[in-house]
Design an enzyme around this catalytic site. Structure first.
Site, mmCIF file in Angstrom:
data_model
loop_
_atom_site.group_PDB
_atom_site.id
_atom_site.type_symbol
_atom_site.label_atom_id
_atom_site.label_comp_id
_atom_site.label_asym_id
_atom_site.label_seq_id
_atom_site.Cartn_x
_atom_site.Cartn_y
_atom_site.Cartn_z
ATOM 1 N N THR A 77 0.881 -1.061 -0.060
ATOM 2 C CA THR A 77 0.015 -0.061 0.155
ATOM 3 C C THR A 77 0.866 1.329 -0.103
ATOM 4 O O THR A 77 0.626 2.165 -0.863
ATOM 5 C CB THR A 77 -0.838 -0.137 1.193
ATOM 6 O OG1 THR A 77 -1.748 -1.080 1.287
ATOM 7 C CG2 THR A 77 -1.917 1.298 1.390
ATOM 8 N N GLY A 117 -0.037 9.151 9.528
ATOM 9 C CA GLY A 117 -0.060 8.970 8.177
ATOM 10 C C GLY A 117 0.438 10.394 7.440
ATOM 11 O O GLY A 117 1.650 10.663 7.401
ATOM 12 N N LYS A 135 1.738 4.662 18.313
ATOM 13 C CA LYS A 135 1.980 6.100 17.787
ATOM 14 C C LYS A 135 1.917 6.983 18.843
ATOM 15 O O LYS A 135 2.915 8.148 18.917
ATOM 16 C CB LYS A 135 1.046 6.448 16.842
ATOM 17 C CG LYS A 135 1.007 5.773 15.719
ATOM 18 C CD LYS A 135 -0.499 5.883 14.777
ATOM 19 C CE LYS A 135 -0.371 5.060 13.608
ATOM 20 N NZ LYS A 135 -1.601 4.799 12.825
HETATM 21 P P1 NAP Z 1 1.705 -4.015 2.905
HETATM 22 O O1 NAP Z 1 0.721 -3.216 1.932
HETATM 23 O O2 NAP Z 1 1.528 -5.077 3.581
HETATM 24 O O3 NAP Z 1 3.104 -3.989 2.083
HETATM 25 C C1 NAP Z 1 4.165 -4.470 2.614
HETATM 26 C C2 NAP Z 1 5.400 -4.839 1.493
HETATM 27 O O4 NAP Z 1 6.373 -5.038 2.041
HETATM 28 C C3 NAP Z 1 5.012 -5.863 0.400
HETATM 29 O O5 NAP Z 1 5.298 -5.415 -0.759
HETATM 30 C C4 NAP Z 1 5.982 -7.006 0.917
HETATM 31 O O6 NAP Z 1 6.360 -7.608 -0.237
HETATM 32 C C5 NAP Z 1 7.003 -6.334 1.372
HETATM 33 N N1 NAP Z 1 7.577 -7.157 2.471
HETATM 34 C C6 NAP Z 1 6.980 -7.417 3.663
HETATM 35 N N2 NAP Z 1 8.190 -8.184 4.435
HETATM 36 C C7 NAP Z 1 9.006 -8.306 3.941
HETATM 37 C C8 NAP Z 1 10.238 -8.986 3.812
HETATM 38 N N3 NAP Z 1 10.739 -9.661 5.039
HETATM 39 N N4 NAP Z 1 11.281 -8.743 2.684
HETATM 40 C C9 NAP Z 1 10.802 -8.093 1.752
HETATM 41 N N5 NAP Z 1 9.589 -7.349 1.600
HETATM 42 C C10 NAP Z 1 8.824 -7.681 2.540
HETATM 43 O O7 NAP Z 1 2.077 -2.711 3.932
HETATM 44 P P2 NAP Z 1 1.643 -1.284 3.851
HETATM 45 O O8 NAP Z 1 0.212 -1.007 4.446
HETATM 46 O O9 NAP Z 1 2.250 -0.628 2.929
HETATM 47 O O10 NAP Z 1 2.606 -0.847 5.316
HETATM 48 C C11 NAP Z 1 4.102 -0.811 5.324
HETATM 49 C C12 NAP Z 1 4.571 0.104 6.430
HETATM 50 O O11 NAP Z 1 3.918 1.631 6.704
HETATM 51 C C13 NAP Z 1 4.115 -0.667 8.018
HETATM 52 O O12 NAP Z 1 5.237 -0.339 8.870
HETATM 53 C C14 NAP Z 1 2.899 0.159 8.156
HETATM 54 O O13 NAP Z 1 2.839 0.119 9.718
HETATM 55 C C15 NAP Z 1 3.369 1.533 7.936
HETATM 56 N N6 NAP Z 1 2.142 2.486 7.451
HETATM 57 C C16 NAP Z 1 1.086 1.959 6.812
HETATM 58 C C17 NAP Z 1 0.023 2.859 6.605
HETATM 59 C C18 NAP Z 1 -1.300 2.578 5.782
HETATM 60 O O14 NAP Z 1 -2.155 3.204 5.502
HETATM 61 N N7 NAP Z 1 -1.239 1.381 5.138
HETATM 62 C C19 NAP Z 1 -0.105 4.047 7.070
HETATM 63 C C20 NAP Z 1 1.216 4.614 7.914
HETATM 64 C C21 NAP Z 1 2.410 3.616 8.001
HETATM 65 P P3 NAP Z 1 5.373 -8.554 -0.983
HETATM 66 O O15 NAP Z 1 4.445 -7.600 -1.839
HETATM 67 O O16 NAP Z 1 6.235 -9.685 -1.927
HETATM 68 O O17 NAP Z 1 4.308 -9.289 0.001
HETATM 69 N N1 HSE Z 2 -3.440 1.119 10.248
HETATM 70 C C1 HSE Z 2 -3.189 2.372 10.610
HETATM 71 C C2 HSE Z 2 -4.376 3.090 10.954
HETATM 72 C C3 HSE Z 2 -2.497 2.619 9.360
HETATM 73 O O1 HSE Z 2 -5.561 2.462 10.472
HETATM 74 O O2 HSE Z 2 -4.390 4.268 11.145
HETATM 75 C C4 HSE Z 2 -1.476 3.938 9.623
HETATM 76 O O3 HSE Z 2 -0.620 3.628 10.622
#
Ligand code: NAP
Ligand code: HSE
Length: 431
Positions: free
Chosen positions: A17, A137, A208
Site C-alpha cells: 500500500t 500518516g 504512535k
Molecule cells: P503492505 O501493503 O502489507 O506491504 C508490505 C510490502 O513489504 C509488500 O510489498 C511486501 O512484499 C513487502 N515485505 C514485507 N515483508 C518483507 C520482507 N521480509 N522482505 C521483503 N519485503 C517484504 O504494508 P503497508 O500497508 O504498505 O505498510 C508498510 C509500513 O507502513 C508498515 O510499517 C505500516 O505500519 C506503515 N504504515 C502504513 C500505513 C497505511 O495506511 N497502510 C500508514 C502509515 C504507516 P510482497 O508484496 O512480496 O508481499
Molecule cells: N493501520 C493504520 C491506521 C495505518 O489505521 O491508522 C496507519 O498507521
C-alpha cells in the site's frame, strides 16, 4: 537545471500500500526535484518478499528479493523502509545505517519499541533516521514537534491516531453498519494493518502515542508504558446511548506531562459533539498539542492510506536528500534527554460511563450508589434505560474519580448477585 541535475539513488523496501504510493509520488515529482532539492532522487531498487507477484506501476527490472543487492550497493544513499513489522526490518535498518545510508521509515512498531537502539546507530553513523509517516500518516507531526515547537514545553498531546478504528466507529454511528462489515471496508481501502488486531485493540494507536509522547516530552515512552484498550468491546447500544447524551465515542490517545509524571493511554472515550475531535470522521486523524508558548494547536488530515502516507515518506526523503547535499546528515537525532517516570493507569483520574444490567427490584439502585459512594466514586448522573422481564439496564456517569477507586467498585459489583452484568465501562472526556 533539470537536464544536468545529478541523481541520488534510493532503494524502496516494500511495494505494498505505502511502497507503491511512494513510487507513484517519485514519478509525479521527478520534474520538481531538481528545483526543490538541487538533486534528483531516483528509486533504483525495490525489495519485495515474493518476486513472482505481478507488480503494477514500476519497471520489473527494479525488483529484487535479495536485501544484499541493496545493502552492498554503494550508490544507494537512502533506504526507504515500508515493509512493516519488527524483523527483518530492524536488522536491515541497522545494517543500512552502519553502511552509511540514510533511512526513512513508516514503521511505528519499530520506532515505538526499538527507537533508542536505532537512534544510537544513526548517531554513530552520522546518518538521518526519519519517520514522519510512522505517526498519523499524511499529517506532519514529528517534524513540528521536534523542530517547529522546540521553543515550547509540551504538556498535552491528544489525538485520534488510528484511521481504521475511526473509520469503523464512523460507519457504525453514521450508517448503522456492523463492526465486521466496517472493518472489511477499512481493509479494502488500505487503512488497516496486515493483521488488523493491532488497529482494533488499540496497539497501533498506542505505538504512535509512545512515539509522540517521547518526542513531545523529551523523555522516552515505550509501548508497554501506554495503557491500551481497543474498540472490540463497544456495542451499537453504547454508541446510541452516547448520542442520546450529546456525545460520540472515539478511540482517543492521550498523553500528559504532569508534575507527578507522564500519563499515556489509548482507550475509547465519550466526547461531547462540540469537541473538535468529535468532528474527525472516517480515516481522518487529528492531533491536539498544547505548548506553553504556542498554546493549543491542532493537526488534522488523512492518517492512513497509500498516497497520504507516501506524502509523509517523500517529505522525509526530500529532507534526507537536502542533508546529504549539504553534508549534514544526522542533523536532528534523538531528542529524549530527560527521564520522566510514566504513571500507572490506576494513579490517574477519569470520569466513567458505566452501563449494567441489574435485578429490577426496590433497593438495587441504592445498593449500586452505596458501593460507588463507599469507594469514593461520586455519581454525576444515573439513567434507567430498557427493562426486560426482571432486569433493568442502568447507566451511571461518574464525576472525575481516582481510577483505582472505580476499579475497586467494579470488583465489588462482580460479587453482587443483583448485578447481572457489567455491559460497558467507557471513560468520559474531562477537561
Ligand atoms: P503492505 O501493503 O502489507 O506491504 C508490505 C510490502 O513489504 C509488500 O510489498 C511486501 O512484499 C513487502 N515485505 C514485507 N515483508 C518483507 C520482507 N521480509 N522482505 C521483503 N519485503 C517484504 O504494508 P503497508 O500497508 O504498505 O505498510 C508498510 C509500513 O507502513 C508498515 O510499517 C505500516 O505500519 C506503515 N504504515 C502504513 C500505513 C497505511 O495506511 N497502510 C500508514 C502509515 C504507516 P510482497 O508484496 O512480496 O508481499
Ligand atoms: N493501520 C493504520 C491506521 C495505518 O489505521 O491508522 C496507519 O498507521
Amino acid at each position: 537545471m533539470t537536464e544536468h541535475c545529478p541523481e541520488i539513488q534510493a532503494a524502496l523496501l516494500g511495494y505494498g500500500t505505502v511502497g507503491s504510493g511512494v513510487y507513484q509520488l517519485f514519478q509525479r515529482q521527478k520534474h520538481e526535484f531538481p528545483h526543490k532539492l538541487g538533486l534528483c532522487p531516483v528509486i533504483s531498487r525495490i525489495l519485495v518478499r515474493d518476486l513472482s507477484r505481478p507488480r503494477r506501476g514500476a519497471d520489473p527490472a527494479l525488483f529484487t528479493d535479495r536485501w544484499e543487492d541493496i545493502l552492498h550497493d554503494g550508490d544507494i544513499r537512502i533506504v526507504i523502509e515500508v515493509t512493516g513489522g519488527i524483523e527483518p526490518a530492524r536488522t536491515r535498518i541497522l545494517e543500512a545505517l552502519r553502511a552509511g545510508k540514510s533511512v526513512v521509515t513508516a514503521n511505528k512498531d519499530l520506532m515505538a519499541e526499538h527507537g533508542a537502539e536505532l537512534f544510537a546507530a544513526a548517531e554513530e553513523a552520522g546518518c538521518d533516521l526519519l519517520f514522519e509517516a510512522a505517526v498519523a500518516g499524511g499529517i506532519p507531526i514529528i517534524r513540528p514537534l521536534k523542530q517547529c515547537l522546540a521553543g515550547n514545553y509540551i504538556t498535552e498531546i491528544m489525538g485520534i491516531l488510528n484511521g481504521t478504528t475511526n473509520y469503523i466507529l464512523t460507519r457504525m454511528s453514521r450508517d448503522g453498519m456492523d463492526f465486521d462489515t466496517a472493518l472489511q471496508k477499512a481493509q479494502e481501502l488500505g487503512y488497516a494493518e496486515a493483521d488488523p488486531t493491532a488497529d482494533i485493540e488499540g496497539c497501533d494507536a498506542a505505538r504512535k502515542l509512545a512515539i509522540l509522547a517521547s518526542i513531545g516530552f523529551n523523555s522516552r515512552v515505550v509501548l508497554s508504558d501506554v495503557y491500551t484498550q481497543g474498540i472490540s468491546g463497544l456495542s451499537a447500544k453504547d454508541i446510541a446511548y452516547a448520542e442520546e447524551m450529546g456525545c460520540c465515542i472515539k478511540l482517543v490517545a492521550l498523553a500528559r506531562c504532569t508534575p507527578s509524571g507522564i500519563e499515556a493511554r489509548v482507550h475509547p472515550m465519550l466526547l461531547p459533539l462540540g469537541h473538535p475531535l468529535a468532528t474527525v470522521h472516517d480515516s481522518f486523524n487529528a492531533v491536539f498539542v498544547h505548548g506553553d508558548a504556542a498554546g493549543d494547536l491542532m493537526f488534522r488530515g488523512r492518517g492512513a492510506g497509500s498516497l497520504p502516507t507516501a506524502s509523509a515518506v517523500l517529505g522525509d526523503v526530500c529532507e534526507a536528500v537536502r542533508n546529504l547535499r549539504c553534508g549534514c546528515a544526522g542533523r536532528v537525532g534523538c531528542t529524549c534527554y530527560k527521564q520522566i517516570p510514566v504513571k500507572k493507569m490506576e494513579d490517574t483520574e477519569n470520569r466513567f460511563f458505566l452501563r449494567m444490567q441489574v435485578e429490577d427490584r426496590p433497593g438495587v439502585l441504592a445498593n449500586v450508589a452505596s458501593v460507588l459512594g463507599n469507594n469514593g466514586v461520586s455519581i454525576a448522573q444515573v439513567i434507567q434505560k430498557a427493562r426486560t422481564a426482571d432486569t433493568a439496564e442502568i447507566v451511571v456517569i461518574t464525576d472525575r474519580v481516582q481510577e483505582r477507586n472505580f476499579s475497586d467498585s467494579l470488583a465489588v459489583f462482580s460479587g453482587m448477585s443483583v448485578i447481572r452484568k457489567i455491559s460497558a465501562v467507557i471513560r468520559v472526556y474531562d477537561e
